[in-house]
Design a protein around this motif. Structure first.
Motif, PDB file in Angstrom:
ATOM      1  N   LEU A 102     -47.801  53.345 -58.151  1.00  0.00           N
ATOM      2  CA  LEU A 102     -48.134  54.379 -57.178  1.00  0.00           C
ATOM      3  C   LEU A 102     -47.865  55.783 -57.711  1.00  0.00           C
ATOM      4  O   LEU A 102     -46.979  56.483 -57.251  1.00  0.00           O
ATOM      5  CB  LEU A 102     -47.360  54.168 -55.880  1.00  0.00           C
ATOM      6  N   PRO A 103     -48.690  56.215 -58.686  1.00  0.00           N
ATOM      7  CA  PRO A 103     -48.450  57.520 -59.302  1.00  0.00           C
ATOM      8  C   PRO A 103     -48.455  58.680 -58.307  1.00  0.00           C
ATOM      9  O   PRO A 103     -47.685  59.624 -58.455  1.00  0.00           O
ATOM     10  CB  PRO A 103     -49.585  57.657 -60.315  1.00  0.00           C
ATOM     11  N   SER A 104     -49.295  58.616 -57.282  1.00  0.00           N
ATOM     12  CA  SER A 104     -49.363  59.750 -56.348  1.00  0.00           C
ATOM     13  C   SER A 104     -48.059  59.876 -55.572  1.00  0.00           C
ATOM     14  O   SER A 104     -47.591  60.977 -55.291  1.00  0.00           O
ATOM     15  CB  SER A 104     -50.543  59.601 -55.389  1.00  0.00           C
ATOM     16  N   VAL A 105     -47.444  58.726 -55.245  1.00  0.00           N
ATOM     17  CA  VAL A 105     -46.161  58.756 -54.532  1.00  0.00           C
ATOM     18  C   VAL A 105     -45.060  59.245 -55.463  1.00  0.00           C
ATOM     19  O   VAL A 105     -44.233  60.081 -55.082  1.00  0.00           O
ATOM     20  CB  VAL A 105     -45.825  57.359 -53.964  1.00  0.00           C
ATOM     21  N   MET A 123     -51.190  62.318 -52.358  1.00  0.00           N
ATOM     22  CA  MET A 123     -50.535  61.072 -51.978  1.00  0.00           C
ATOM     23  C   MET A 123     -51.140  60.547 -50.672  1.00  0.00           C
ATOM     24  O   MET A 123     -51.505  59.375 -50.569  1.00  0.00           O
ATOM     25  CB  MET A 123     -49.037  61.322 -51.803  1.00  0.00           C
ATOM     26  N   LEU A 133     -46.314  71.361 -54.513  1.00  0.00           N
ATOM     27  CA  LEU A 133     -45.776  70.391 -53.557  1.00  0.00           C
ATOM     28  C   LEU A 133     -46.836  70.011 -52.530  1.00  0.00           C
ATOM     29  O   LEU A 133     -47.059  68.829 -52.252  1.00  0.00           O
ATOM     30  CB  LEU A 133     -44.536  70.973 -52.863  1.00  0.00           C
ATOM     31  N   LEU A 156     -41.464  65.967 -57.039  1.00  0.00           N
ATOM     32  CA  LEU A 156     -41.418  67.365 -56.595  1.00  0.00           C
ATOM     33  C   LEU A 156     -40.398  67.557 -55.472  1.00  0.00           C
ATOM     34  O   LEU A 156     -39.708  68.571 -55.412  1.00  0.00           O
ATOM     35  CB  LEU A 156     -42.800  67.829 -56.145  1.00  0.00           C
ATOM     36  N   LEU A 157     -40.290  66.552 -54.578  1.00  0.00           N
ATOM     37  CA  LEU A 157     -39.339  66.667 -53.462  1.00  0.00           C
ATOM     38  C   LEU A 157     -37.893  66.664 -53.965  1.00  0.00           C
ATOM     39  O   LEU A 157     -37.043  67.362 -53.412  1.00  0.00           O
ATOM     40  CB  LEU A 157     -39.548  65.530 -52.459  1.00  0.00           C
ATOM     41  N   VAL A 205     -41.101  60.616 -47.991  1.00  0.00           N
ATOM     42  CA  VAL A 205     -42.465  60.226 -48.325  1.00  0.00           C
ATOM     43  C   VAL A 205     -42.946  59.107 -47.388  1.00  0.00           C
ATOM     44  O   VAL A 205     -44.057  59.162 -46.844  1.00  0.00           O
ATOM     45  CB  VAL A 205     -42.496  59.795 -49.804  1.00  0.00           C
ATOM     46  N   ALA A 219     -45.348  61.247 -57.939  1.00  0.00           N
ATOM     47  CA  ALA A 219     -45.514  62.692 -58.144  1.00  0.00           C
ATOM     48  C   ALA A 219     -44.902  63.461 -56.981  1.00  0.00           C
ATOM     49  O   ALA A 219     -44.200  64.460 -57.179  1.00  0.00           O
ATOM     50  CB  ALA A 219     -46.989  63.035 -58.306  1.00  0.00           C
ATOM     51  N   ALA A 220     -45.156  62.988 -55.755  1.00  0.00           N
ATOM     52  CA  ALA A 220     -44.605  63.662 -54.576  1.00  0.00           C
ATOM     53  C   ALA A 220     -43.085  63.554 -54.568  1.00  0.00           C
ATOM     54  O   ALA A 220     -42.385  64.533 -54.302  1.00  0.00           O
ATOM     55  CB  ALA A 220     -45.202  63.074 -53.304  1.00  0.00           C
ATOM     56  N   GLU A 242     -51.939  51.834 -53.727  1.00  0.00           N
ATOM     57  CA  GLU A 242     -53.062  52.716 -54.058  1.00  0.00           C
ATOM     58  C   GLU A 242     -54.318  51.877 -54.306  1.00  0.00           C
ATOM     59  O   GLU A 242     -55.405  52.410 -54.461  1.00  0.00           O
ATOM     60  CB  GLU A 242     -52.745  53.584 -55.283  1.00  0.00           C
ATOM     61  N   ALA A 254     -49.419  67.766 -54.120  1.00  0.00           N
ATOM     62  CA  ALA A 254     -48.924  66.415 -54.383  1.00  0.00           C
ATOM     63  C   ALA A 254     -48.882  65.594 -53.100  1.00  0.00           C
ATOM     64  O   ALA A 254     -49.267  64.420 -53.081  1.00  0.00           O
ATOM     65  CB  ALA A 254     -47.543  66.483 -55.028  1.00  0.00           C
ATOM     66  N   LEU A 255     -48.435  66.227 -52.008  1.00  0.00           N
ATOM     67  CA  LEU A 255     -48.352  65.505 -50.732  1.00  0.00           C
ATOM     68  C   LEU A 255     -49.748  65.141 -50.238  1.00  0.00           C
ATOM     69  O   LEU A 255     -49.984  64.040 -49.733  1.00  0.00           O
ATOM     70  CB  LEU A 255     -47.622  66.349 -49.684  1.00  0.00           C
TER      71      LEU A 255
END
Lengths: 202, 202
Positions: free
Chosen positions: A5-8, B51, B44, A14-15, A30, A10-11, B66, B47-48
């Protein structure tokens, strides 16, 4: 949340750059945002972007502001003879939450830290000197953090303020001691040392 | 952060809706984001949003995914005879962090809570029943939270699974007891009660 889950990821990455947010809490955030659906994230992104666009530094004290002056500098009821110097706007907010200070502030924008390459020229010191000359400030309360860099900054400021020609000002520092609600048993030694040294007659 | 900064207040209000984020930490986050400058917030937000667009529920276990299947269901090395039932994807992540479970999961999407109007029809129970029939599941480990609604859900699940015609399955529940690293002195009574009741010979 390994693999897939690359998109998760990434988020989450950053968080976790936010203060006080570890990997666990970022994952929880998330999961919460995904549960809320697209509207929640759109709202949050929009609010952060709007804030970014509107907020600037107060031209007098460097606190966060949406106008030329922040809400404290614009408040005629604040006592401008008392100036509290803090490292960051978030420290100012902590002081305001405590609610007992009725004076004004000066936000340095950091603390002296040679190791991190932060010298006097990186802090809002020129503006502070300018205020010392143009405003009728009677007391400067130094409220930098009780850390190595905060203490170094307090020492530097004290010397700087005492060295000012033609300006007669009292310089003070927030007290060191036991945090309220804590237990003596769990206090670190240097806090206890300071609490003892700063004991007050009852 | 009273008076004068509506854009900051709006951002703080939305941030405090995140789990584990109080007013103080939201203010700290906001101060940090403003210090970082526009790029941090843009990154940020992006990215959110990405996601949100990419993530959906795994068609088999309702974990975050995903693709059609999540990374666990897609992993041939996971033992599909062991099924761990959790309330939320964030609980699954906590289990995965612990690292000792090698089976597969089923995410309920919540817990039974009549007060909040959450009934069996609001959880992913139909899909669970379907899996019990079509997959060769030997043990179901119920890992709902040790809370009122988590316990109610565990009881409901146990009854439901034991009542299944033609399905022979072991149903178990995570152990209750002392959290590692805690101190007995600070444990609440019901945890101590459970820890005593669940004592194991050495």
């Amino acid at each position: 949340m390994s693999g897939g889950l690359p998109s998760v990821e990434a988020a989450v990455a950053l968080l976790t750059r936010l203060p006080g947010v570890g990997r666990k809490s970022a994952q929880r955030m998330v999961a919460h945002l995904l549960r809320e659906g697209p509207q929640g994230i759109a709202q949050l992104s929009a609010a952060l972007t709007t804030m970014q666009e509107r907020v600037r530094a107060c031209s007098r004290c460097f606190n966060l502001a949406e106008a030329e002056l922040c809400w404290i500098c614009a408040d005629p009821k604040r006592q401008s003879a008392q100036l509290c110097v803090v490292e960051e706007a978030s420290d100012l907010m902590a002081m305001e939450r405590a609610g007992s200070f009725r004076g004004v502030y000066h936000v340095l924008g950091g603390a002296l830290s040679p190791i991190d390459g932060v010298g006097p020229e990186d802090l809002n010191l020129g503006a502070l000197l300018e205020r010392m000359r143009s405003e009728s400030i009677e007391e400067v309360i130094i409220a930098t953090n009780p850390t190595v860099s905060g203490e170094a900054t307090a020492h530097y400021l004290t010397a700087m303020l005492h060295g000012l020609q033609g300006v007669d000002v009292t310089v003070s520092r927030l007290a060191y001691g036991m945090p309220m609600g804590g237990e003596l048993e769990y206090l670190d030694e240097s806090t206890l040392y300071q609490a003892l040294a700063g004991r007050r007659p009852l």
